[in-house]
Design a protein around this motif. Structure first.
Motif, short mmCIF file in Angstrom:
data_model
loop_
_atom_site.label_atom_id
_atom_site.label_comp_id
_atom_site.label_asym_id
_atom_site.label_seq_id
_atom_site.Cartn_x
_atom_site.Cartn_y
_atom_site.Cartn_z
N GLU A 121 36.51 46.33 37.18
CA GLU A 121 37.03 46.05 38.51
C GLU A 121 37.07 44.54 38.70
O GLU A 121 36.48 43.80 37.92
N GLU A 122 37.75 44.09 39.74
CA GLU A 122 37.72 42.67 40.08
C GLU A 122 36.50 42.33 40.92
O GLU A 122 35.96 41.23 40.85
N LYS A 152 53.53 34.65 36.23
CA LYS A 152 52.34 34.17 35.51
C LYS A 152 51.06 34.40 36.32
O LYS A 152 50.12 33.64 36.25
N SER A 153 51.01 35.47 37.11
CA SER A 153 49.84 35.78 37.93
C SER A 153 48.62 35.97 37.06
O SER A 153 48.66 36.64 36.04
N LYS A 154 47.52 35.39 37.49
CA LYS A 154 46.25 35.52 36.77
C LYS A 154 45.22 36.15 37.69
O LYS A 154 45.28 36.03 38.91
N SER A 155 44.28 36.80 37.09
CA SER A 155 43.19 37.43 37.81
C SER A 155 41.96 37.43 36.90
O SER A 155 42.09 37.18 35.71
N GLU A 192 33.19 38.96 32.20
CA GLU A 192 34.41 38.66 32.93
C GLU A 192 35.35 37.82 32.08
O GLU A 192 34.90 37.07 31.20
N GLN A 193 36.65 37.99 32.36
CA GLN A 193 37.65 37.22 31.62
C GLN A 193 38.92 37.12 32.46
O GLN A 193 39.33 38.10 33.10
N GLU A 194 39.55 35.97 32.43
CA GLU A 194 40.82 35.79 33.12
C GLU A 194 41.91 36.55 32.35
O GLU A 194 41.97 36.50 31.12
N VAL A 195 42.74 37.27 33.10
CA VAL A 195 43.80 38.07 32.49
C VAL A 195 45.10 37.88 33.27
O VAL A 195 45.08 37.50 34.43
N SER A 196 46.21 38.17 32.61
CA SER A 196 47.51 38.17 33.26
C SER A 196 47.67 39.51 33.97
O SER A 196 47.31 40.55 33.44
#
Length: 103
Positions: free
Chosen positions: A67-68, A91-94, A79-83
């Motif tokens: 989950e976020e 190019k949204s990142k989360s 945790e890891q930044e993903v597209s």
């Protein structure tokens, strides 16, 4: 060796309530992310019931939730930044996270 005895199930968590045994299971859940656009099959997802179920399952099993964000009594263990878009121009990142119940 243990993977040979594993059972992999793709289903809504509520359909697996009777399958989680006390103390023998590793459960991975990837619910619809709260606060994001929902797919048609997830528009009425009951987050409060989901997190209560995860607390209960976690008492005797290893339960991992992707989950976020999670309630305060859950601990982020990865945790890891993903597209977040399937469009090449977006190019949204989360940040995707993996949580466990912080018993």
């Amino acid at each position: 060796e243990k993977a040979k005895r594993a059972t992999f199930i793709t289903a809504h968590y509520s359909e697996t309530l009777d399958l989680v045994r006390d103390g023998n299971d590793v459960v991975y859940c990837d619910p619809p992310y709260a606060g994001t656009k929902q797919y048609a099959n997830a528009t009425n997802f009951d987050y409060r019931r989901f997190w209560d179920t995860m607390r209960e399952w976690s008492k005797h099993n290893i339960v991992l939730i992707s989950e976020e964000n999670a309630p305060d009594d859950f601990k982020c263990i990865w945790e890891q930044e993903v597209s977040r878009s399937i469009k090449a121009t977006d190019k949204s990142k989360s940040t995707e996270k993996l949580f466990i119940y912080n018993i």
